[in-house]
Write an enzyme that holds these catalytic residues in place. Structure first.
Site, short mmCIF file in Angstrom:
data_model
loop_
_atom_site.label_atom_id
_atom_site.label_comp_id
_atom_site.label_asym_id
_atom_site.label_seq_id
_atom_site.Cartn_x
_atom_site.Cartn_y
_atom_site.Cartn_z
N HIS A 50 -69.82 -15.53 21.30
CA HIS A 50 -69.69 -14.71 22.30
C HIS A 50 -68.22 -14.49 22.55
CE1 HIS A 50 -69.74 -14.27 27.06
NE2 HIS A 50 -70.74 -13.90 26.64
N ASP A 92 -73.78 -11.11 26.34
CA ASP A 92 -74.31 -12.10 27.25
C ASP A 92 -75.62 -12.36 26.92
OD1 ASP A 92 -71.89 -12.03 28.67
OD2 ASP A 92 -72.68 -11.34 30.41
#
Length: 126
Positions: A50, A92
Site C-alpha cells: 500500500h 486502498d
C-alpha cells in the site's frame, strides 16, 4: 483525518470487517505512518505494498484526495473521471482486500507496536 484516509478506513471496515485504525495503525514495520525495514508478515506486507502504491501516485495527494467508489455485492468498484483519485482508490481497495485475505496470519502478540529496532534492515524495493 480527512479525504481518502477516512475512505480507506471505511473500505477496510467493509471488506475486512474490522477497524483499520485499531487493527492496522501500529502493526509491524509498515502499518501506520512511515515504514522501514522488511515487512514482518503477510499483513505487514499489505501495508508495504500500500505504501509503495501511494508512492507511485502522481498529480494528487493520496492521503487527502477524495475518490468515488461503489459497493457491489461484497466488493468495491473504484470510479470517477480523475485518474489520480482512481489510482488512490485502487491502492486502498487492494490493501483492504489484502487485510481481509490475511486475517488468519495476523499476530498482535508478535507485531503490535513492534519496537523500531525490529525494523532496521535495508528495505526491499517496491
Amino acid at each position: 483525518v480527512e479525504g481518502s484516509l477516512v475512505q480507506f478506513e471505511t473500505m477496510i471496515m467493509k471488506l475486512a470487517k474490522r477497524s483499520g485504525f485499531f487493527w492496522y495503525s501500529f502493526y509491524g514495520c509498515y502499518c501506520g505512518w512511515g515504514g522501514h525495514g522488511l515487512p514482518q508478515d503477510p499483513t505487514d506486507r499489505c501495508c508495504f505494498v500500500h505504501d509503495c502504491c501511494y508512492g507511485k501516485v502522481t498529480n494528487c495527494n493520496p492521503k487527502t484526495a477524495t475518490y468515488s467508489y461503489t459497493e457491489e455485492n461484497d466488493g468495491i468498484v473504484c470510479g470517477g473521471d480523475d485518474p489520480c483519485k482512481k489510482q488512490v482508490c485502487e491502492c486502498d481497495r487492494v490493501a483492504a482486500m489484502c487485510f481481509r485475505d490475511n486475517k488468519d496470519t495476523y499476530d498482535s502478540d508478535k507485531y503490535w507496536k513492534l519496537p523500531p529496532q525490529k525494523c532496521q534492515e535495508d528495505p526491499e524495493p517496491c
